[in-house]
Design a protein around this motif. Structure first.
Motif, short mmCIF file in Angstrom:
data_model
loop_
_atom_site.label_atom_id
_atom_site.label_comp_id
_atom_site.label_asym_id
_atom_site.label_seq_id
_atom_site.Cartn_x
_atom_site.Cartn_y
_atom_site.Cartn_z
N PRO A 155 6.02 -41.84 -45.70
CA PRO A 155 6.27 -40.92 -44.48
C PRO A 155 5.16 -40.57 -43.62
O PRO A 155 3.89 -40.61 -43.92
CB PRO A 155 6.32 -39.44 -45.48
CG PRO A 155 6.66 -40.02 -46.80
CD PRO A 155 5.94 -41.13 -47.14
N VAL A 156 5.55 -40.52 -42.45
CA VAL A 156 4.74 -40.32 -41.27
C VAL A 156 4.20 -38.87 -41.24
O VAL A 156 5.30 -38.00 -41.26
CB VAL A 156 5.38 -40.58 -39.90
CG1 VAL A 156 4.30 -40.63 -38.91
CG2 VAL A 156 5.29 -42.38 -39.94
N ILE A 157 2.94 -38.56 -40.89
CA ILE A 157 2.42 -37.28 -40.89
C ILE A 157 2.27 -36.91 -39.43
O ILE A 157 2.57 -35.82 -38.84
CB ILE A 157 1.23 -37.06 -41.82
CG1 ILE A 157 1.32 -37.49 -43.12
CG2 ILE A 157 0.48 -35.42 -41.48
CD1 ILE A 157 -0.09 -37.70 -44.04
N LEU A 158 1.55 -37.84 -38.86
CA LEU A 158 1.35 -37.43 -37.23
C LEU A 158 1.32 -38.83 -36.53
O LEU A 158 1.03 -39.72 -37.13
CB LEU A 158 0.24 -36.76 -36.89
CG LEU A 158 0.18 -35.76 -35.80
CD1 LEU A 158 1.29 -34.74 -35.95
CD2 LEU A 158 -1.04 -34.90 -35.82
N GLN A 159 1.71 -38.89 -35.08
CA GLN A 159 1.57 -40.11 -34.34
C GLN A 159 1.05 -39.66 -33.16
O GLN A 159 1.01 -38.47 -32.48
CB GLN A 159 2.90 -40.83 -34.24
CG GLN A 159 3.53 -41.34 -35.67
CD GLN A 159 4.84 -42.17 -35.41
OE1 GLN A 159 5.50 -41.80 -34.66
NE2 GLN A 159 4.95 -43.42 -35.92
N MET A 183 -8.52 -38.95 -32.38
CA MET A 183 -8.28 -37.52 -32.02
C MET A 183 -7.08 -37.22 -33.19
O MET A 183 -7.01 -36.24 -33.73
CB MET A 183 -7.66 -37.15 -30.48
CG MET A 183 -8.79 -37.15 -29.69
SD MET A 183 -7.98 -36.94 -28.02
CE MET A 183 -7.34 -38.48 -27.43
N LEU A 184 -6.59 -38.38 -33.41
CA LEU A 184 -5.21 -38.21 -34.46
C LEU A 184 -5.59 -37.80 -36.03
O LEU A 184 -4.93 -36.93 -36.37
CB LEU A 184 -4.44 -39.55 -34.14
CG LEU A 184 -3.21 -39.75 -35.24
CD1 LEU A 184 -2.16 -38.64 -34.63
CD2 LEU A 184 -2.61 -41.10 -35.26
N TYR A 185 -6.45 -38.68 -36.42
CA TYR A 185 -6.71 -38.41 -37.71
C TYR A 185 -7.25 -37.10 -38.01
O TYR A 185 -6.77 -36.42 -39.03
CB TYR A 185 -7.74 -39.55 -38.50
CG TYR A 185 -7.45 -40.10 -39.76
CD1 TYR A 185 -6.64 -39.61 -40.45
CD2 TYR A 185 -8.06 -41.45 -40.15
CE1 TYR A 185 -6.10 -40.01 -41.62
CE2 TYR A 185 -7.90 -41.89 -41.34
CZ TYR A 185 -6.73 -41.30 -42.06
OH TYR A 185 -6.58 -41.86 -43.30
N PRO A 186 -8.16 -36.56 -37.36
CA PRO A 186 -8.66 -35.29 -37.57
C PRO A 186 -7.58 -34.20 -37.51
O PRO A 186 -7.32 -33.16 -38.53
CB PRO A 186 -9.76 -34.82 -36.52
CG PRO A 186 -10.27 -36.23 -36.31
CD PRO A 186 -9.09 -37.11 -36.42
N ALA A 187 -6.70 -34.48 -36.61
CA ALA A 187 -5.32 -33.43 -36.40
C ALA A 187 -4.52 -33.53 -37.44
O ALA A 187 -3.91 -32.62 -38.03
CB ALA A 187 -4.80 -33.99 -35.05
N ALA A 188 -4.40 -34.85 -37.99
CA ALA A 188 -3.47 -34.91 -39.11
C ALA A 188 -3.91 -34.17 -40.27
O ALA A 188 -3.09 -33.55 -41.15
CB ALA A 188 -3.31 -36.57 -39.20
#
Ligand SMILES: Nc1nc2c(c(=O)[nH]1)N[C@@H](CN(C=O)c1ccc(C(=O)N[C@@H](CCC(=O)O)C(=O)O)cc1)CN2
Ligand SMILES: NCC(=O)N[C@@H]1O[C@H](COP(=O)([O-])[O-])[C@@H](O)[C@H]1O
Length: 201
Positions: A155-159, A183-188
């Motif tokens: 399941p995708v968490i954030l893209q 930016m994406l990994y810290p936000a996820a």
């Protein structure tokens, strides 16, 4: 590493190379954008530059060379023993280049995440940027997802999305995607941690 709150999420990060996504997580923690602490960074490759970076940040590091094991199962079983010493809330794959066994995935169900350089479910596996170019994609990007036994299928968490330019090479496209990954990994992770806090009575 700077002090975190007493209930900061405990992370163990797995890397295989330079660890630029690991560094973006370290920076997010240091700048207090992420209420987490990195208990350890573990690499399967002795030459992973990210191990030196983690040590310079004062983070405990472990090396578990997969080539020293007779099977994928033996490597994964040993990796579980090392990780479980740290009792992490999340196991974070960050440029970790080994396919994990179903047993390993089941052991960390719901707390094992990965960043993949494509807009899943497109382009699972390797060489994603070249494949996106060959497919004539107008946009590309990266996905943070839960890890399942099936490769890049969780399941995708954030893209995060980027445009594909007409004169892009795999290298220029990869660089544009990597900038978004950081930016994406810290936000996820923040999304997961905030949701966990909201669900904790
Ligand atoms: N069971 C799972 N394991 C892993 C997943 C997953 O979703 N399920 N995600 C990968 C990360 N990844 C892409 O995002 C990925 C990593 C490695 C490979 C691969 O083919 N590895 C080869 C060795 C390659 C090398 O050492 O250079 C292998 O393991 O034989 C594909 C995709 C992490 N693991
Ligand atoms: N299948 C996993 C995979 O391809 N991961 C990718 O490795 C690159 C290097 O990461 P790093 O700079 O954090 O080591 C990143 O683009 C990451 O998405």
């Amino acid at each position: 590493m700077s002090e975190q709150s007493s209930n900061a999420a405990r992370l163990v990060i797995l890397i295989s190379g330079r660890g630029s996504n690991m560094l973006s997580i370290i920076q997010a923690i240091q700048e207090k954008h992420l209420d987490a602490q990195i208990a350890a960074v573990i690499s399967n490759r002795p030459d992973a530059a990210g191990i030196v970076s983690a040590q310079q940040a004062g983070i405990d590091t472990q090396l578990l060379d997969h080539k020293s094991f007779e099977s994928r199962e033996a490597f994964d079983a040993s990796l579980i023993q090392v990780i479980d010493r740290y009792q992490p809330d999340y196991v974070v794959l960050a440029g970790f280049m080994r396919i994990l066994t179903a047993e390993f995935v089941a052991h960390y169900a719901g707390k094992l995440i990965n960043i993949h350089p494509s807009l899943l479910p497109k382009f699972k596996g390797l060489h994603t940027h070249q494949r996106a170019l060959e497919a004539g994609e107008s946009e590309h990007g990266a996905s943070v997802h839960f890890v399942t036994a099936e490769l890049d299928d969780g399941p995708v968490i954030l893209q995060a999305k980027v445009p594909v330019m007409a004169d892009d090479s795999a290298e220029t496209l990869a660089a544009r995607v990597l900038e978004q990954e950081h930016m994406l990994y810290p936000a996820a992770l923040k999304k997961l941690i905030d949701e966990a806090k909201a669900n904790t009575p």
